[in-house]
Design an enzyme around this catalytic site. Sequence first.
Site, PDB file in Angstrom:
ATOM      1  CD  GLU A   1      -2.789   0.992   2.540  1.00 51.65           C
ATOM      2  OE1 GLU A   1      -3.199   2.039   3.052  1.00 51.65           O
ATOM      3  OE2 GLU A   1      -3.040  -0.139   3.011  1.00 51.65           O
ATOM      4  CG  ASP A   2       1.539   3.027   3.171  1.00 49.36           C
ATOM      5  OD1 ASP A   2       0.594   3.460   2.487  1.00 49.36           O
ATOM      6  OD2 ASP A   2       1.436   2.782   4.393  1.00 49.36           O
TER       7      ASP A   2
END
Length: 723
Positions: free
Chosen positions: A91-92
Amino acid sequence: MSNPLGIIEKDQDTPRFLISDLCAYLEEYLSPDHIREVYRAYLFGAEAHVGQHRKTGEPYIYHPVAVARILATMRMDYKCLMAAILHDVIEDTPTAKEQLADTFDAEIAELVDGVSKLSKIDFNSQAEAQAASLRKMLLAMTKDIRVILIKLADRLHNMRTLGVMRPDKSRRIAKETLDIFAPIANRLGINSMRLELEELGFAAYWPMRYRALKGAVADARGHHRELIENVEKALSTRLQQEDFQGEVNGRQKHLYSIYKKMVEKKLSFSEVVDVFAFRIVVDRVDTCYRVLGVVHNLYKPMPGRFKDYIAIPKANGYQSLHTVLFGPQGIPIEIQIRTEEMDKLAESGIAAHWMYKTGEASGQWVKSRASDWLQNLLEMQQGVGDSMEFLEHVKVDLFPDEVYVFTPRGRIMVLPKGATVVDFAYSVHTDVGNTCVAARVDRRLVPLRTRLHNGQTVEIINSETAGPSPAWLNFVVTGKARANIRSYLKNLQDQEAVNLGRRLLERELNLLTLKLEEIDKSQIDQVLEEFRLENLDSLLAGIALGNHMPLLVARRLAGEEMVPAGSETGAQEAEPSGVLAIRGTEGMVVNFAKCCWPIPDDAIVGVFNPGKGIVIHRQGCPNLGDYKKHGHKWIEAEWEPDVQGEFATKIKVESGNQRGVLASVASVISQQESNIEHVGSEERDGLSSTLVFVITVKNRLHLARIMRQVRSLPSVMRISRLK
């Protein structure tokens, strides 16, 4: 078992768990090889998150390690811990799922992907994006329960460090925690995690209420400290006298539990009876019931406040005996009696599968209840449209209060409080719910909307030709029932729309001396491409729902140029042709106007209502206006000779203001085989009154017969049909 997750009080500093601390802790239950794998995941995660910092200012990798630490206290397996350390890399960071699978394995990649939000898709709103991400996570959870355990641990650590967020964002996260994540922890039986999530969410969402209640509880604790010690001592002494081995612990109710009780039951703090609770943990189930007799002999029990969750466990597998007693000075105290294994399961729930090697009976009970809920989620997923609707059903399914009822064969069914007969039918099986027509509760026939209560035996009566009614959505409470009813009605409407659209299109094609089956497939595909539709059924349904004009579609299929439906040319050229025969069985795609209440034998006209289908009006209805100027929006219609069913219409009865008039008029209408759907009345001058009925009739002849019989009543002065 106290504080199994290493829970800290909100006003303490949140500890930082370094990888060295985590590895030292893991030596208690993991092999060196597995610890090395966890450390390898840490090195990968630390490199992926290099340069990233949390709002607290610390390196980002501190957060995944803290999440893994929470899961380590739950004795999760090493792959779960690795996924926890890596849970934000997809996600990051630029890391892809495939890279995780290559570096570690597919199992870890699936776990990390299940926790990751859907950040690369455009959504109309933040709420829609959150709902879609939660839907993805919950569906991943149905494949591997560890997905939700990682997410719960992630949320728990985020809640512990929520103080650095902006107040508006803090409140949003807290509300989501209270609405979704704490109830999920409860549904999976992880009581220790649920309690901390609730306390932290309460403190962040209602900070002033939290502080006020915390102060009130602190004052009560100061006043009653001696009482708690005396009750603990009295219980322990009596157990020793009766030669029972048991551990007694006194505690105060958690703040959020007290707050919920005050709100739900509209009580002041002083009226919350069971602020003080005592837990007695013994060795065997048999001892639980014996100890119950001992405490009832020591303090007088409060009538109606005993619950046996050992014989009938809660939906999340929780087992215990609960009783409320009049303690010293008449202060109510709650006693919970359970075995050691029940106590462990009460704190850890589904996580006990990893945390302890539980026995077959209780351990499998918790797993089967979790499995049942996950299966329900899968069934709901298949029957809903968008993610917001799915999340709505999930929220409904996370009700904390339960009702326990029995099938005719004695099987226990657990339903949310307020559940109805229809909810019960769907909990047995989707097909049972879809075909239920009546029910017997304790051998007595009852309506389908009947709410169920503890201990009742429910028998469903089915008919193969029956189907769900839209009215059921007004009273069902379970997500499974709501999702299946909506799915059935949507499929039914789709099929009805396709059938009606086919009739409308074929009517126009007949005027062009064409038949639908004779039209070349390439011409149909070309029209579908112009309308941006996937298949012919979508086009036919769009015609029935008023989204595409049948005459324009027919001409396009015949090879003529397309004319925009809203243009002047379109309005002039699309003169209505032919007549649509109304059968009365078209279902939800043909609606009957509530302004003029058309019934068979009335002269009628159909008006296209985009998205809803055709609305049938009586000719001359004032609401039609000058509809003939908009030829593309209306269609000539007539009733078929053998129309089936009953149709609603409205009549007005003026009568003398006498006792029993309403009853006599209603009786006459009923005798003429008509149902009264609604009745209203108004007093005019004290001497007369007006009654307005919405009744069902078969046709104008049936209505005339009813009006003639009502007019013959001595008290009736005038009767008319309302337009």
